[in-house]
Design an enzyme around this catalytic site. Structure first.
Site, PDB file in Angstrom:
ATOM      1  CG  ASP A 156      -1.956   1.117   1.352  1.00  0.00           C
ATOM      2  OD1 ASP A 156      -2.328   1.568   0.066  1.00  0.00           O
ATOM      3  OD2 ASP A 156      -2.156   1.677   2.529  1.00  0.00           O
ATOM      4  CD  GLU A 180      -0.573  -5.806   7.442  1.00  0.00           C
ATOM      5  OE1 GLU A 180      -0.924  -5.948   6.053  1.00  0.00           O
ATOM      6  OE2 GLU A 180      -1.107  -4.904   8.094  1.00  0.00           O
ATOM      7  CE1 TYR A 237      -4.807   0.688   9.980  1.00  0.00           C
ATOM      8  CE2 TYR A 237      -3.960  -1.563   9.645  1.00  0.00           C
ATOM      9  CZ  TYR A 237      -3.774  -0.151   9.616  1.00  0.00           C
ATOM     10  OH  TYR A 237      -2.327   0.591   9.138  1.00  0.00           O
ATOM     11  CD  GLU A 271       0.694  -1.003   9.455  1.00  0.00           C
ATOM     12  OE1 GLU A 271      -0.378  -1.038   8.896  1.00  0.00           O
ATOM     13  OE2 GLU A 271       1.794  -1.389   8.848  1.00  0.00           O
TER      14      GLU A 271
HETATM   15  C1  GCB Z   1      -1.426  -2.150   6.798  1.00  0.00           C
HETATM   16  C2  GCB Z   1      -0.339  -2.121   5.951  1.00  0.00           C
HETATM   17  C3  GCB Z   1       0.233  -0.660   5.467  1.00  0.00           C
HETATM   18  C4  GCB Z   1      -1.067  -0.034   4.955  1.00  0.00           C
HETATM   19  C5  GCB Z   1      -2.239   0.019   6.114  1.00  0.00           C
HETATM   20  C6  GCB Z   1      -3.568   0.732   5.610  1.00  0.00           C
HETATM   21  O1  GCB Z   1      -1.659  -3.025   7.303  1.00  0.00           O
HETATM   22  O2  GCB Z   1       0.857  -2.698   6.787  1.00  0.00           O
HETATM   23  O3  GCB Z   1       0.966  -0.808   4.713  1.00  0.00           O
HETATM   24  O4  GCB Z   1      -0.683   1.142   4.543  1.00  0.00           O
HETATM   25  O5  GCB Z   1      -2.550  -1.326   6.582  1.00  0.00           O
HETATM   26  O6  GCB Z   1      -3.525   1.916   5.679  1.00  0.00           O
HETATM   27  O7  GCB Z   1      -4.050  -0.092   5.149  1.00  0.00           O
END
Ligand code: GCB
Length: 667
Positions: free
Chosen positions: A230, A476, A529, A565
């Site tokens: 990403d 990841e 997330y 994260e």
């Molecule tokens: C993740 C990734 C990161 C992305 C982020 C997202 O898990 O490690 O590279 O930018 O999520 O914002 O989706």
């Protein structure tokens, strides 16, 4: 359908990347690669600036080779019909410099040329001259005056070669430097990518019909380059290019490690030195001194004799992270003098911080004190420059990191420039140093060799940095796959042979029940997330989900855990009441729920930190889930604060000033 010859052409171009693997394998020790520094015996000359640039035309990827763009006389070659030669700044990514979408999205060979440059009259074949690139993405081949000097696989890490015999010296001795880089990613590069030849449904030849139907979706020869990570696959010569000299007998590498015992620092050191190959029976020896700060300031330095040994430093000034000491990031200078047959021949000065890292089943400690990480995932990313090193930007970033009260960051998802790491050493930031293994998917021996090679280059580069406190071996990866188990076990075993003074971690997004990687790590990083990619909008679930899952990781593996994260996209300036996804308000509300969970976890004793995703908005490939890039920054891409930055600042300073029993949730 792409014709056989078209396919061959593209594959041939990609094959340059795949077949030209340098001889270095993951398990071979690498020669040292000290950062170029001036000294009484060394000079550094920058080759940064405006270079000439041209890409091979799309569909004719080997054109630069066929056109002899590297012959050392014509620079990039005035080959008619292949597009203009343009100016290109070095360092920078090439993608966002022009207004041309083809160049922005270019995959294949891009050619850089610097002509003419001259070297100082004092340099000659009796000086050792090394050409060094801080990084170039992804694959690079370098010619000096038309003669191949070196090649390197992988962005984000330095490479160099002795070019003494390739340069022209003295009056009128002009020189040309040509570099071809290829940003094509494949299943055997790190990170991985895919080259596909999409099929056109209508271009099939019908039986007994000689000509194919005209295409409806993909023209003949259409090639698609993709990856799953990403962030934008920026390419170019991203970091400084330097020529530097060393004497013919020189200091090649330095290893320094500190052990603290009863208030005394024992600095173990090991210097690798190379003798002049022309000298008959050379005897090399070293003297070393540990200077306070970076100069002789009147205090008596601790000195030692021999190219390996241990210095005993009573009452050391330790290297502390930010906010753990009034003077964080204290650096000594480890000065090495090399002697050959009794004559002083070389001096190199290496900054060192005296600190010791330890870890156990619940904690991560610096100088014996448990540390809670208050940090970020970041990117090397900015407007126009892409991933090119830009010191004003880097300075601003570290000022913002200090303002917000952070004490750490992860070099997601690749090693950052050495000049950035210097800031971290000096300012006392704790760095989780990540290799470029992002989103690894298919595992095999070839990838494993590459992974090991990348790790050895990373450890070689950053081993002496006090700021580097963990190695992150992946972000990841598809660690639920069975093959991930033996693969990562090998990576971990290998990295432990390179450095056993720092814990190994990775940022994992698979569930604790299916993951096959965490068992081999020292410290577990988790990316989640909640209420963004899952249960979108349901903030009421966050606290419970975070607490219960993080606790289970700890219960299953009995290791410290930190959140590598979490976050939400927020378009700067977008507000709603009540809050809804994509607004600044929702980003703050989501953070508040995570903070509640983090505070409860902190009191359980195994949760060692939180790193929000992301420090600043950043560029990604185009996609329908991204609004001109990823907007999870708490700062905008131009480094101005969103509401979340001020909110995070309250928390991070609260955490900095209180102990683990204080709530810093900011309800
Ligand atoms: C993740 C990734 C990161 C992305 C982020 C997202 O898990 O490690 O590279 O930018 O999520 O914002 O989706």
């Amino acid at each position: 359908m792409i014709s056989k010859s078209e396919r061959r052409h593209v594959l041939l171009a990609a094959a340059f990347v795949l077949l030209a693997l340098p001889a270095i394998r993951g398990d071979e020790p690498l020669p040292g690669m000290l950062y170029p520094k001036e000294s009484e015996f060394r000079e550094v000359k920058s080759l940064d600036g405006m270079w000439r640039f041209r890409t091979a035309p799309v569909g004719e990827l080997t054109r630069g080779y066929e056109g002899r763009w590297l012959d050392g006389k014509r620079g990039l070659g005035d080959v008619p019909g292949v597009g203009p030669i343009i100016d290109m700044p070095v360092p920078s990514s090439f993608n966002d410099i022009t207004t041309n979408a083809t160049l922005r999205d270019y995959n294949g060979w891009a050619w850089y040329d610097l002509a003419w440059f001259y070297v100082p009259a004092s340099w000659s074949r009796d000086t050792r001259v090394v050409l060094r690139f801080g990084s170039a993405h992804y694959y690079a081949k370098v010619w000096v005056n038309g003669i191949e000097a070196m090649s390197h696989i992988g962005g984000h890490l330095p490479f160099e070669a002795d070019v003494t015999s390739l340069l022209n010296y003295g009056p009128g001795g002009r020189n040309e430097l040509t570099v071809a880089i290829n940003n094509t990613l494949t299943p055997h590069t790190i990170p991985q990518g895919t080259v596909t030849f999409p099929k056109d449904p209508d271009r099939k030849k019908k039986k007994r019909r000689r000509k194919p139907y005209p295409w409806t979706r993909y023209p003949p020869g259409y090639v698609s380059y993709s990856n799953t990570f990403d962030f934008f696959n920026y390419a170019g010569i991203h970091r400084p290019v330097m020529l530097y000299t060393t004497p013919l007998s020189y200091i090649e590498d330095i290893n320094v490690n500190t052990i603290l015992q009863d208030g005394t620092a024992f600095v173990e050191y090991d210097v690798t030195a190379k003798p002049d190959s022309n000298s008959v029976s050379p005897v090399l020896d070293c003297t070393v001194e540990l200077l306070y700060g970076n100069y002789y300031d009147g205090r008596q330095p601790v000195g030692g004799k021999g190219c390996a040994g241990t210095l005993e430093v009573p009452d050391p000034i330790l290297w502390w992270p930010r906010t753990m000491h009034p003077q964080p990031g204290y650096l000594y200078t480890f000065e090495v003098r090399l002697w050959m047959n009794g004559t002083l021949v070389d001096i190199y000065r290496q900054p060192v911080g005296l600190r010791m890292i330890t870890w156990n089943e619940t904690s991560f400690l610096i100088n014996g004190e448990p540390v809670y990480l208050r940090g970020f995932g970041r990117h090397e990313d900015s407007d126009i420059r892409g991933k090119g090193l830009d010191l004003p930007l880097v300075t601003r970033d570290h000022n913002l990191l200090s303002w917000v009260g952070a004490n750490s960051y992860r070099t997601s998802h690749y090693p950052y420039a050495e000049e950035i790491m210097d800031f971290a050493d000096r300012l006392g930031f704790l760095i989780v140093d990540e290799c470029p293994a992002v989103n690894l998917d298919n595992y095999d021996d070839e990838l494993l060799e590459r992974h090991k090679a990348v790790m050895s280059e990373l450890v070689r580069r950053d081993k002496n940095r006090p700021s580097v406190v963990m190695w992150s071996i992946a972000n990841e990866p598809r660690s639920q796959k069975i093959a991930a188990g033996p693969y990562f076990r090998s990576v971990v075993e290998y990295v432990k042979t390179l450095d056993n003074t720092r814990p190994l971690t990775a940022a994992i997004n698979q569930g604790y029940k299916v993951d096959n990687l965490a068992q081999y790590l020292d410290i577990i990083g988790v990316n989640r997330y909640y209420s963004w990619y899952s249960d979108t909008g349901h903030l009421e679930l966050v606290q419970h989900q975070v607490e219960s899952e993080i606790t289970r990781w700890n219960q299953k593996f009995n290791k410290p855990v930190f959140m590598t994260e979490y976050g939400a996209d927020a378009v700067s300036g977008l507000h709603t009441l009540p809050e809804s996804v994509w607004t600044e308000d929702y980003q703050v509300a989501l953070m508040r729920e995570y903070f509640k969970a983090f505070d409860n976890l902190r009191s359980k004793g195994f949760f060692i930190g939180e790193m929000i995703w992301n420090f600043a908005d950043f560029a990604t490939g185009q996609g329908i889930t991204r609004v001109v890039g990823n907007k999870k920054g708490v700062f905008t891409r131009s480094r101005q604060p969103k509401s979340s930055a001020r909110f995070l600042k309250e928390r991070y300073w609260c955490l900095a000033n209180h102990n683990s029993s204080t709530s810093c949730c900011l309800y």
